[in-house]
Design a protein around this motif. Sequence first.
Motif, PDB file in Angstrom:
ATOM      1  N   LYS A  35      30.327  92.243  20.060  1.00 38.35           N
ATOM      2  CA  LYS A  35      31.306  93.193  19.509  1.00 38.35           C
ATOM      3  C   LYS A  35      31.501  92.807  18.053  1.00 38.35           C
ATOM      4  N   ASP A  54      37.015  90.771  14.136  1.00 38.31           N
ATOM      5  CA  ASP A  54      36.927  90.579  15.586  1.00 38.31           C
ATOM      6  C   ASP A  54      35.454  90.628  16.013  1.00 38.31           C
ATOM      7  N   MET A  56      32.627  89.132  18.852  1.00 38.72           N
ATOM      8  CA  MET A  56      32.395  88.442  20.125  1.00 38.72           C
ATOM      9  C   MET A  56      30.887  88.388  20.340  1.00 38.72           C
ATOM     10  N   THR A  82      34.373  84.065  20.649  1.00 38.99           N
ATOM     11  CA  THR A  82      35.167  85.181  20.160  1.00 38.99           C
ATOM     12  C   THR A  82      35.990  84.747  18.956  1.00 38.99           C
ATOM     13  N   GLU A  84      38.622  86.713  17.808  1.00 38.66           N
ATOM     14  CA  GLU A  84      39.628  87.769  17.810  1.00 38.66           C
ATOM     15  C   GLU A  84      40.922  87.400  17.075  1.00 38.66           C
ATOM     16  N   TYR A 128      38.625  79.241  28.081  1.00 42.03           N
ATOM     17  CA  TYR A 128      38.678  79.394  26.627  1.00 42.03           C
ATOM     18  C   TYR A 128      39.071  78.060  25.995  1.00 42.03           C
TER      19      TYR A 128
END
Length: 224
Positions: A35, A54, A56, A82, A84, A128
């Motif tokens: 992404k 952002d 990913m 990621t 984000e 995470y």
Amino acid sequence: MSDGTLPPGMVPASGRFRFESKEFGRLDFEVSHAKFVLWKSFENGQETEGVQLDIMIAAQSREIPDESGDADMAYLLAPALTTEWLQIDERQFASRDRAALDGVTVDFDSDRSPDVLEAPAAIQEGSYGSTDVLKLALNHVPPDRYRLQVQATDEFGRSCEIDADLPLFEIGASNFSMSRPQAVEDWVERHFERDGLHVEWRTVGPMTNQWQNLYAAFKETGDE
């Protein structure tokens, strides 16, 4: 993973994803999908500070045999990264077109940034792990690709090195309400050539709590 089975919002990507952990050692994966969104937030029609980069990046899953040799005990690993929570400044934009993010770099080290309350990125593999170190570089590859290079280490001692080929980024912005403030479109037009974009507002969110997001994608070369 084929295009038809990509998670929502993801696009095909390629490249190398090296993942290292105490449990599994150093492993090399192929990049599966990504992404790549530049996101601007508004509150009550007013711009918030900075813009969110952002990204990913997900690796293709790989089966890792257990040390016992028991096939039923194999591990299926699919690490990802990621960003984000990563904020950049619009002053870093290199242009008002698809090369806007050319040359963007990030050099984050939590030891040098004790006042930063939230890490800009995380490594994911089972859980995470917030990044203690993040080095990131973006380079535009004309006409419609980007090269992403990343080195990151997380709070669990896991690390990754990524060298990936990505399609062009998408632009998103929202006031997180059902309104469509002119300030949102003004921001897009201030930083990008509107004639080179497909722009649309979309209603998102569950029926009980919906809002309007603006999305903009670069027109294909030859359509501009």
